[in-house]
Design an enzyme around this catalytic site. Sequence first.
Site: not given
Ligand code: 5RP
Length: 215
Positions: A28, A79, A92, A101
Amino acid sequence: MSDMKQRAAEKAIEYVEDGMIVGVGTGSTVAYFIDALAAWKDRIAGTVSSSEQSTARLRSHGIEVIDLNAAGPLSLYVDGADECDPHKRLIKGGGAALTREKIIAEASERFVCIVDPSKRVDVLGRFPLPVEVIPMARSLVAREILRLTGGQPVWRDGVVTDNGNLILDVHNLSIVDPVAMERELNQVPGVVSVGLFARRPADVVIVGGEPPLVL
Ligand code: 5RP
């Protein structure tokens, strides 16, 4: 928290330069980054995406998505993260995109991580650690994780990764040596990747706020 995510994402645009191929994560917070990157789509050479979800959002803005094999080394990867410690080591994989990633992070000279303040911790492990596993090895890997870490692996039922694999979320960890745990779990047959980004941590962490904090 969504405005904090947006502030961090918009600050990360300052790291984008003309002609770059930009590595793009998933989640998000990254969705805000993609939306901000749309204004740059004619100035960058394209993007490399870490998930089908991010690819769809990038393409919806008309931003070009390039295969990593064709792109070569990247100068920038942006990211999010589920947790971030004071050494910029991360958990992550909350969005199940950890393997791609990690590949893009490894291919990138600079990894800029964008988070809201709730993601900062002193010791990683409050957020269950995602581990991507080959389906036939699910139970074997779960037993090994229990034996090696003492943590409780829970199958993320119903989730299949973009690579056709499964996710185990490991609960009740306090990860005092994330580099060692990443190395150890990576060696279990059937593990595709571990959601610890410790051997290759972030280079810059942007914490959303007014103003954003750059670590
Ligand atoms: C996806 C990830 C995301 O970067 C992590 O879950 C953070 O998500 P968000 O920005 O929705 O809080 O590692 O695999």
